[in-house]
Scaffold this motif. Sequence first.
Motif, PDB file in Angstrom:
ATOM      1  N   ASP A  22      58.036 -37.641   3.511  1.00 34.52           N
ATOM      2  CA  ASP A  22      57.678 -39.048   3.324  1.00 34.52           C
ATOM      3  C   ASP A  22      58.219 -39.945   4.431  1.00 34.52           C
ATOM      4  O   ASP A  22      58.423 -41.147   4.222  1.00 34.52           O
ATOM      5  CB  ASP A  22      58.222 -39.540   1.981  1.00 34.52           C
ATOM      6  CG  ASP A  22      59.738 -39.395   1.875  1.00 34.52           C
ATOM      7  OD1 ASP A  22      60.243 -38.291   2.142  1.00 34.52           O
ATOM      8  OD2 ASP A  22      60.416 -40.390   1.540  1.00 34.52           O
ATOM      9  N   SER A  24      58.620 -42.570   7.118  1.00 32.30           N
ATOM     10  CA  SER A  24      57.814 -43.759   7.390  1.00 32.30           C
ATOM     11  C   SER A  24      57.070 -43.565   8.718  1.00 32.30           C
ATOM     12  O   SER A  24      57.408 -42.657   9.499  1.00 32.30           O
ATOM     13  CB  SER A  24      58.710 -44.985   7.450  1.00 32.30           C
ATOM     14  OG  SER A  24      59.757 -44.748   8.358  1.00 32.30           O
ATOM     15  N   THR A  27      59.484 -43.489  11.762  1.00 30.63           N
ATOM     16  CA  THR A  27      60.314 -42.281  11.844  1.00 30.63           C
ATOM     17  C   THR A  27      59.472 -41.070  12.223  1.00 30.63           C
ATOM     18  O   THR A  27      59.839 -40.271  13.088  1.00 30.63           O
ATOM     19  CB  THR A  27      61.007 -42.008  10.489  1.00 30.63           C
ATOM     20  OG1 THR A  27      61.769 -43.153  10.127  1.00 30.63           O
ATOM     21  CG2 THR A  27      61.914 -40.798  10.561  1.00 30.63           C
ATOM     22  N   LYS A  95      56.831 -42.142  -1.833  1.00 28.62           N
ATOM     23  CA  LYS A  95      57.979 -43.013  -1.516  1.00 28.62           C
ATOM     24  C   LYS A  95      57.525 -44.462  -1.704  1.00 28.62           C
ATOM     25  O   LYS A  95      56.538 -44.888  -1.083  1.00 28.62           O
ATOM     26  CB  LYS A  95      58.400 -42.767  -0.059  1.00 28.62           C
ATOM     27  CG  LYS A  95      59.643 -43.524   0.381  1.00 28.62           C
ATOM     28  CD  LYS A  95      59.382 -44.546   1.473  1.00 28.62           C
ATOM     29  CE  LYS A  95      58.869 -43.987   2.754  1.00 28.62           C
ATOM     30  NZ  LYS A  95      59.836 -43.237   3.498  1.00 28.62           N
ATOM     31  N   LYS A 134      59.864 -42.010  -5.213  1.00 33.84           N
ATOM     32  CA  LYS A 134      61.190 -41.903  -4.608  1.00 33.84           C
ATOM     33  C   LYS A 134      61.614 -43.234  -4.003  1.00 33.84           C
ATOM     34  O   LYS A 134      60.781 -43.975  -3.457  1.00 33.84           O
ATOM     35  CB  LYS A 134      61.194 -40.844  -3.511  1.00 33.84           C
ATOM     36  CG  LYS A 134      62.596 -40.451  -3.084  1.00 33.84           C
ATOM     37  CD  LYS A 134      62.639 -39.861  -1.703  1.00 33.84           C
ATOM     38  CE  LYS A 134      62.671 -40.949  -0.657  1.00 33.84           C
ATOM     39  NZ  LYS A 134      62.895 -40.439   0.692  1.00 33.84           N
ATOM     40  N   ARG A 136      65.100 -44.670  -1.743  1.00 37.45           N
ATOM     41  CA  ARG A 136      66.354 -44.237  -1.101  1.00 37.45           C
ATOM     42  C   ARG A 136      67.206 -45.435  -0.731  1.00 37.45           C
ATOM     43  O   ARG A 136      66.753 -46.329  -0.012  1.00 37.45           O
ATOM     44  CB  ARG A 136      66.008 -43.433   0.158  1.00 37.45           C
ATOM     45  CG  ARG A 136      67.159 -43.071   1.061  1.00 37.45           C
ATOM     46  CD  ARG A 136      66.623 -42.181   2.166  1.00 37.45           C
ATOM     47  NE  ARG A 136      67.571 -41.918   3.215  1.00 37.45           N
ATOM     48  CZ  ARG A 136      67.487 -42.414   4.448  1.00 37.45           C
ATOM     49  NH1 ARG A 136      66.476 -43.221   4.772  1.00 37.45           N
ATOM     50  NH2 ARG A 136      68.372 -42.102   5.345  1.00 37.45           N
ATOM     51  N   GLU A 175      67.636 -41.918  -5.243  1.00 40.04           N
ATOM     52  CA  GLU A 175      68.321 -41.336  -4.080  1.00 40.04           C
ATOM     53  C   GLU A 175      69.356 -42.310  -3.491  1.00 40.04           C
ATOM     54  O   GLU A 175      69.027 -43.145  -2.647  1.00 40.04           O
ATOM     55  CB  GLU A 175      67.294 -40.960  -3.003  1.00 40.04           C
ATOM     56  CG  GLU A 175      67.944 -40.326  -1.768  1.00 40.04           C
ATOM     57  CD  GLU A 175      66.940 -39.922  -0.680  1.00 40.04           C
ATOM     58  OE1 GLU A 175      65.734 -40.191  -0.847  1.00 40.04           O
ATOM     59  OE2 GLU A 175      67.369 -39.350   0.317  1.00 40.04           O
ATOM     60  N   SER A 258      69.171 -33.109   2.381  1.00 41.54           N
ATOM     61  CA  SER A 258      69.910 -32.278   3.349  1.00 41.54           C
ATOM     62  C   SER A 258      70.744 -33.137   4.295  1.00 41.54           C
ATOM     63  O   SER A 258      71.762 -32.658   4.826  1.00 41.54           O
ATOM     64  CB  SER A 258      68.963 -31.369   4.132  1.00 41.54           C
ATOM     65  OG  SER A 258      67.977 -32.102   4.823  1.00 41.54           O
ATOM     66  N   GLY A 259      70.339 -34.366   4.544  1.00 35.03           N
ATOM     67  CA  GLY A 259      71.194 -35.341   5.200  1.00 35.03           C
ATOM     68  C   GLY A 259      71.503 -35.128   6.670  1.00 35.03           C
ATOM     69  O   GLY A 259      72.423 -35.745   7.188  1.00 35.03           O
ATOM     70  N   GLY A 287      64.275 -32.856   3.448  1.00 32.10           N
ATOM     71  CA  GLY A 287      63.302 -33.272   4.442  1.00 32.10           C
ATOM     72  C   GLY A 287      63.536 -32.447   5.705  1.00 32.10           C
ATOM     73  O   GLY A 287      62.974 -31.358   5.876  1.00 32.10           O
ATOM     74  N   ARG A 288      64.444 -32.958   6.540  1.00 26.46           N
ATOM     75  CA  ARG A 288      64.651 -32.322   7.848  1.00 26.46           C
ATOM     76  C   ARG A 288      64.985 -30.832   7.776  1.00 26.46           C
ATOM     77  O   ARG A 288      64.534 -30.047   8.606  1.00 26.46           O
ATOM     78  CB  ARG A 288      65.757 -33.073   8.609  1.00 26.46           C
ATOM     79  CG  ARG A 288      65.307 -34.400   9.147  1.00 26.46           C
ATOM     80  CD  ARG A 288      66.473 -35.279   9.513  1.00 26.46           C
ATOM     81  NE  ARG A 288      67.180 -35.760   8.334  1.00 26.46           N
ATOM     82  CZ  ARG A 288      68.268 -36.520   8.365  1.00 26.46           C
ATOM     83  NH1 ARG A 288      68.802 -36.852   9.536  1.00 26.46           N
ATOM     84  NH2 ARG A 288      68.833 -36.943   7.254  1.00 26.46           N
TER      85      ARG A 288
HETATM   86  C1  5MM Z   1      61.760 -37.607   4.991  1.00 27.93           C
HETATM   87  O1  5MM Z   1      62.572 -38.754   5.280  1.00 27.93           O
HETATM   88  C2  5MM Z   1      62.630 -39.688   4.214  1.00 27.93           C
HETATM   89  C3  5MM Z   1      62.177 -41.058   4.620  1.00 27.93           C
HETATM   90  O2  5MM Z   1      62.864 -41.532   5.718  1.00 27.93           O
HETATM   91  P1  5MM Z   1      62.429 -42.955   6.400  1.00 27.93           P
HETATM   92  O3  5MM Z   1      61.797 -43.809   5.356  1.00 27.93           O
HETATM   93  O4  5MM Z   1      63.744 -43.482   6.883  1.00 27.93           O
HETATM   94  O5  5MM Z   1      61.487 -42.636   7.497  1.00 27.93           O
HETATM   95  C4  5MM Z   1      64.038 -39.696   3.628  1.00 27.93           C
HETATM   96  O6  5MM Z   1      64.185 -40.631   2.598  1.00 27.93           O
HETATM   97  C5  5MM Z   1      64.269 -38.336   3.059  1.00 27.93           C
HETATM   98  O7  5MM Z   1      63.416 -38.147   1.962  1.00 27.93           O
HETATM   99  C6  5MM Z   1      65.679 -38.146   2.569  1.00 27.93           C
HETATM  100  O8  5MM Z   1      66.629 -38.748   3.404  1.00 27.93           O
HETATM  101  C7  5MM Z   1      65.983 -36.661   2.510  1.00 27.93           C
HETATM  102  O9  5MM Z   1      65.688 -36.105   3.771  1.00 27.93           O
HETATM  103  P2  5MM Z   1      66.770 -35.197   4.490  1.00 27.93           P
HETATM  104  O10 5MM Z   1      66.226 -34.984   5.862  1.00 27.93           O
HETATM  105  O11 5MM Z   1      68.061 -35.980   4.464  1.00 27.93           O
HETATM  106  O12 5MM Z   1      66.834 -33.948   3.641  1.00 27.93           O
END
Ligand code: 5MM
Length: 332
Positions: A22, A24, A27, A95, A134, A136, A175, A258-259, A287-288
């Motif tokens: 998700d 944005s 990103t 999201k 979701k 965050r 989150e 995963s952060g 995500g990452r």
């Molecule tokens: C996939 O990234 C999500 C959205 O990020 P932006 O709105 O800042 O572009 C983010 O919320 C993500 O779902 C969570 O941080 C978990 O992703 P990670 O990479 O930390 O597992």
Amino acid sequence: MRTCRDIATQLLAPGKGILAADESIGTMSARLVKAGVEGTAENRRAYRELLATTPDLADGVSGIILCDETLNQRCGDSIPFAEALRAVGILPGIKVDTGAKACPGLPGETVTEGLDGLPARLAHYVELGARFAKWRAVYTITDSTPTPGAIAVNASALARYAAACQEAGLVPIVEPEVVMNGNHSQLRCAEITAAVHAEVRAALALLDVDPAGMVLKPNMIVEGADHPTRAVPADVAAVTGKVLQAWPDDLAGVAFLSGGQEPERATANLAALQHLRTPWPLTFSFGRALVTPALLAWRGHADRYADGQAALAERVRANAAAVRSRTELQRT
Ligand code: 5MM
């Protein structure tokens, strides 16, 4: 409420986790450009299609979180993404926050926005096929942050979002992310995360959010990215478990982010967490740690499409195996 509980049960199906795709527009475009791919709407769509159509993805993924752009796009053969996911047994999520923005009165800190008009947007997303959502909130650790003000305003927003989702029949993923940026210790991460969670729990209770119809998406308790030492998986699991134990027994489940951990470390920590005896399932909503290997294997090349999907499949397989190990461990 029954609907949210049922959807949450599906999301937390044994041996499965959630894929966070998700990002944005900003990103996602930046990540594509870094991988040598132009940051266009079509390339963002093509990349999400690569992820969503990975063969047998539903074996280890119960739901995929999309952003507004993707939910309104179609897979190559003209099927809307939500429909394509549901056809293979994956729940579409959305999201709904509009990002962490500078918070008036709190220099250097953010509050996540998106509450204005939220009920109408949620109703629209349900029509488009979304089954969960979701939001965050972001907390950065420095000597002086997060402040009580940032903890309070973000908890309040998370709770208002979660209550609105349950009224709309969408399962809220809540989150509160304490990010890894900085050189803080694992202990400080634990203290801050515990304080953040306490405020979020209180805010959710005030708005009567049903724990059994929501999913908590927390950070694992690790040291800052610039800290000189690294906690081993057994320590990460033990400390994370202590912070989580204050959540109610009827919480539907916990799906970790995963952060920014390397994919293999996130998986090793997830596996160690399965040793905890908790009343709720502990799975992944990475995500990452799931998609970075896929993006780097693909890099926009048609002839590396299958490599990208294989890279995602491998990370999903490893994390699903980590989650499945819980069943075996709890038998012993
Ligand atoms: C996939 O990234 C999500 C959205 O990020 P932006 O709105 O800042 O572009 C983010 O919320 C993500 O779902 C969570 O941080 C978990 O992703 P990670 O990479 O930390 O597992």
